[in-house]
Design an enzyme around this catalytic site. Structure first.
Site, PDB file in Angstrom:
ATOM      1  N   HIS A 366     -84.674 -68.099  42.212  1.00 22.78           N
ATOM      2  CA  HIS A 366     -83.287 -67.585  43.022  1.00 22.78           C
ATOM      3  C   HIS A 366     -83.853 -66.262  44.007  1.00 22.78           C
ATOM      4  CE1 HIS A 366     -80.835 -70.151  40.519  1.00 22.78           C
ATOM      5  NE2 HIS A 366     -80.077 -69.723  41.398  1.00 22.78           N
ATOM      6  N   GLY A 367     -84.815 -65.611  43.510  1.00 25.45           N
ATOM      7  CA  GLY A 367     -85.307 -64.452  44.398  1.00 25.45           C
ATOM      8  C   GLY A 367     -86.178 -63.559  43.782  1.00 25.45           C
TER       9      GLY A 367
END
Length: 535
Positions: A366-367
């Site tokens: 996700h990041g």
């Protein structure tokens, strides 16, 4: 020649002057058509609506000419990505060319009599290295430098790396294409235009769904024409997505959720809890809204994607939640991470580890923040704990005697009469667990999460609830609509959808215009990007 050039210059300047006199500024239009990092081209922008209307007109005109329509769609898709991410569109093109060539090499390697396995595995490894390398550099290089600086005495100057929009989505599609060829699930695509169309197709390009080649390539080769039902369903989903994203998610975010998460210590525990619930609803409406619009646009063009969200807040367990939430990602992680790790074809302890590791990887996807890794670990722990408890505590049921059609008496197991109550309790409890986990997703740091929990446990102040409702009545209504409409049974929602699809095209167009008008009225002055655009 000089005379001709001078005359053309005069005509050009005269044209610009005439257009300016009637209120058309060519320079301003030109600025709108080039990349601007502060104004990316998104589904919820007026420019996209104008460009998409132009695109649809040409797309319909080119229907008899398959190759021309494919080239036009590819060009528009690359331009769409350029407007969203600038020169990073060259990365997308490079990945598409790499995939196409590696796919042909993989297909050729399948015919080898010697070293076939090594050759095929090497191609898979090369594809994974290229795609994971892109993710590592663009998404995680800054996190690596920050982590080194935090724990080491040395200091490394951070490098400003521009993150290509939606890079995680098209790299996952790339990996699944090569792996599926390796597994023998699909044949390599021999037409470069078909594969370029697949990887660059603009509806799912920025934030999913994660469309797989085995589902998309056959549709591209068939040169589909959207039916009346597909068009109506597409408009219905676009309206649904507009309401979810622009009417509910953006309104909740800008007017309440962001304020609390920015400084949780200033708010009571009750307000912190409501903000956490609000963010969970906001995230669903934002992401599911994008998926609805993407799937709806694809339907208008004749392509059908699989469902990406299936009422996740109806889930009565963490396991069921991930069967309903971001389905294209959860199934991708299952097929290309969980199963290669060993899946459940091993000891229980190893299966639990595989489940946990998969969710940690999903969180990291996700990041570039350790908060996402912790969030993934929290969901992994919930899944493991649920599976352990499910084996120890069976579902409530009773044994009853029934008479079959043949007259024989049998003992059958049926759900307990308390099953509906149990299911309702499990659904609410699961939702609260998901809300607690999504605190980690939204909060800037563990300190903020700790402060929110401190407020909830030691400074709850339920007495502020009436004042909260009166002060944030519109927020409460938006949250209620976002949640309760979401959990309506299909026997209510399906007839509504079928009724809309059966209505005249003119009425559908009017309802779409009304949805856009309402969205414009309630939105803030600035366009709010889709949350998953950064992934």
């Amino acid at each position: 020649m000089e005379h001709i050039a001078t005359r053309l210059t005069e005509l050009y300047n005269s044209l610009l002057s005439d257009l300016s006199d009637i209120g058309i500024d060519i320079a301003s239009i030109g600025e709108q058509l080039v990349y601007n990092s502060r104004q990316p081209l998104l589904f919820n922008t007026g420019l996209f609506i104008v460009l998409f209307a132009f695109f649809m007109l040409i797309y319909r005109i080119l229907r008899p000419w398959r190759i021309a329509r494919m080239i036009f769609t590819i060009a528009f898709s690359i331009y769409f990505y350029y407007k969203a991410s600038g020169e990073c569109c060259l990365i997308l093109i490079g990945v598409a060319v790499s995939d196409y060539l590696l796919g042909l090499c993989m297909q050729k390697a399948r015919s080898f009599t010697r070293c076939r396995g090594i050759s095929m595995r090497s191609i898979v490894a090369l594809n994974v290295i290229v795609n994971v390398g892109l993710l590592a550099y663009f998404k995680y290089f800054g996190l690596l430098i920050d982590t080194i600086n935090r724990f080491m005495t040395t200091h490394i100057d951070p490098i400003n790396v521009i993150l290509p929009a939606g890079i995680s989505f098209f790299t996952f599609r790339s990996i699944s294409y090569i792996v599926d060829i390796y597994r023998g699930h699909i044949q390599a695509c021999r037409n470069p235009l078909v594969y370029m169309f697949f990887l660059t197709f603009f509806p799912p390009l920025l934030a999913g769904p994660v469309v797989r080649a085995k589902d998309m390539l056959p549709q591209i080769k068939s040169n589909p024409v959207p039916s009346r039902d597909m068009t109506s369903e597409g408009v219905y989903l676009i309206i649904s997505g507009i309401i979810k994203k622009m009417v509910i998610a953006d309104f909740i975010s800008g007017n309440f959720v962001d304020r609390v998460f920015d400084n949780p210590a200033l708010y009571s525990g009750f307000e912190n809890l409501m903000a956490s619930i609000g963010f969970t609803i906001q995230l669903y409406c934002d992401f599911a809204g994008y998926s609805d619009i993407a799937i709806g646009i694809a339907l208008l063009l004749g392509y059908r994607f699989k469902e990406n969200f299936n009422a996740p807040f109806k889930a009565s367990s963490p396991t069921e939640f991930w069967h309903r939430w971001h389905i294209s990602l959860s199934t991708w992680l299952r097929d290309y991470v969980y199963i290669p790790l060993g899946g459940n074809r091993c000891s229980k302890a190893r299966a639990y580890f595989n489940q946990f590791a998969t969710m940690v990887i999903g969180g990291f996807w996700h990041g570039a923040s350790w908060m996402y890794v912790i969030w993934g670990a929290a969901h992994g722990a919930l899944l493991v704990i649920h599976k352990m408890l499910r084996g120890l505590i069976p579902a409530p049921s009773t044994t009853e005697t029934v008479v079959t059609e043949s007259g024989e008496i049998e003992m059958v197991t049926v759900p307990s009469r308390f099953a509906p109550v149990t299911k309702c309790f499990n659904m609410v409890f699961t939702f609260l667990l998901i809300v607690a986990a999504f605190m980690l997703f939204r909060a800037r740091s563990l300190e903020d999460v700790g402060m929110m929990w401190h407020q909830i446990i030691y400074d709850f102040h339920l007495s502020v609830a009436p004042e909260f409702v009166s002060s944030y009545l519109a927020i409460v209504v938006a949250m209620g609509v976002g949640y309760f409409v979401h959990i309506l049974p299909s026997r209510i929602t399906s007839p509504l959808k079928q009724g809309f699809m059966a209505s005249p095209i003119l009425l559908q167009s009017i309802m779409l215009a009304i949805a856009l008008f309402v969205a414009i009225q309630v939105r803030s002055s600035d366009i709010v990007p889709f949350i998953y655009l950064q992934y």
